[in-house]
Write an enzyme that holds these catalytic residues in place. Structure first.
Site, PDB file in Angstrom:
ATOM      1  N   HIS A  41       0.819  -1.221   0.000  1.00 22.35           N
ATOM      2  CA  HIS A  41       0.000   0.000   0.000  1.00 22.35           C
ATOM      3  C   HIS A  41       0.852   1.271   0.000  1.00 22.35           C
ATOM      4  O   HIS A  41       0.320   2.372  -0.085  1.00 22.35           O
ATOM      5  CB  HIS A  41      -1.021  -0.010   1.155  1.00 22.35           C
ATOM      6  N   ASP A  86       0.050  -7.559   1.869  1.00 16.41           N
ATOM      7  CA  ASP A  86       0.517  -6.164   1.862  1.00 16.41           C
ATOM      8  C   ASP A  86       2.040  -6.131   1.915  1.00 16.41           C
ATOM      9  O   ASP A  86       2.647  -5.809   2.938  1.00 16.41           O
ATOM     10  CB  ASP A  86      -0.109  -5.406   3.038  1.00 16.41           C
ATOM     11  N   SER A 180       4.118   2.998   7.982  1.00 17.11           N
ATOM     12  CA  SER A 180       3.865   1.875   7.079  1.00 17.11           C
ATOM     13  C   SER A 180       5.114   1.468   6.313  1.00 17.11           C
ATOM     14  O   SER A 180       5.924   2.311   5.923  1.00 17.11           O
ATOM     15  CB  SER A 180       2.792   2.249   6.060  1.00 17.11           C
TER      16      SER A 180
END
Length: 234
Positions: A41, A86, A180
């Site tokens: 992502h 992910d 992230s």
């Protein structure tokens, strides 16, 4: 990272910063001289990768910038499910050499065990609601929890997503917005990639969700070896 402190400048040589024309986007982890692992992502059209960084204001002499030469996302990833697989592997446009603030972190040799102590780090928000960017990466220690500990807080995270649950059940220490793609390092091994969490960050009973790196070892090694058609486990 909320609830942490400034990282020691020498303890995150594998941590990379991913940024684009809008600024800082994500972190990633250098796994050898020309490959970086991050979250799927975190993908954006025009990003660059900074290696060997610590402070945004005081640059390290050995900082390097690279562009992505190739990007690999699991071909069997369900694109409408952001939490599924992910993980993204990035080949750099040229190799980096080890230096004072740059060195890779190897893939895990065994899966992580529940109860182990894990290190989190990143340039993400240090406050849980409004985003406050630190000048330097912050680090904290959390625990690897049983998947069941994340089930009540995250019904949307399905078992087949191959994730890890890590944090402090009473809250207070957690990865946060813009962390992230960075690493979860348990007992010295690179076990997770920062993927998902609650907002505000660091809530009790809502630990963080991390992509389980060990399950992707074969895929990563196949891609690096040149088998670019390799698929991820289902």
């Amino acid at each position: 990272v909320v609830g942490g402190d400034e990282c020691n400048i020498n303890e995150h040589r594998f941590l990379v910063a991913i940024f684009n024309s809008n600024g800082f986007v994500c972190s990633g982890t250098l796994i050898n001289q020309e490959w970086v692992l991050t979250a799927a992502h975190c993908d954006s059209t025009d990003f660059q990768i900074k290696l060997g960084a610590h402070s945004k204001k005081v640059l390290n002499e050995d900082e390097q910038i690279r562009n992505p030469k190739e990007k690999f996302i699991c071909p069997n990833k369900k694109n409408d499910e952001v939490l599924d697989k992910d993980i993204m592997l990035i080949k750099l446009d040229s190799r980096v050499s080890n230096s004072e603030h740059i060195a890779p972190l190897s893939l895990p040799s065994s899966p992580p065990s529940v109860g182990s102590v894990c290190h989190i780090m990143g340039w993400g928000s240090i406050t849980p609601i409004e985003v406050t960017f630190p000048d330097v990466p912050h680090c904290a220690y959390i625990n690897l929890l049983d998947d069941a500990a994340c089930q009540p807080g995250y019904p949307e995270v399905l078992p087949e997503y191959r994730t890890l649950c890590a944090g402090i059940l009473e809250g207070g220490k957690d990865t946060c917005n813009y962390d992230s793609g960075g690493p979860l390092i348990c007992n010295g091994q690179f076990q997770g990639i920062v993927s998902y969490g609650a907002h505000p960050c660091g809530q009790s009973l809502k630990p963080g969700i991390y992509t389980k790196v060990f399950d992707y070892n074969d895929w990563i090694q196949s891609i690096i070896a040149g088998n670019t058609a390799a698929t991820c486990p289902p």
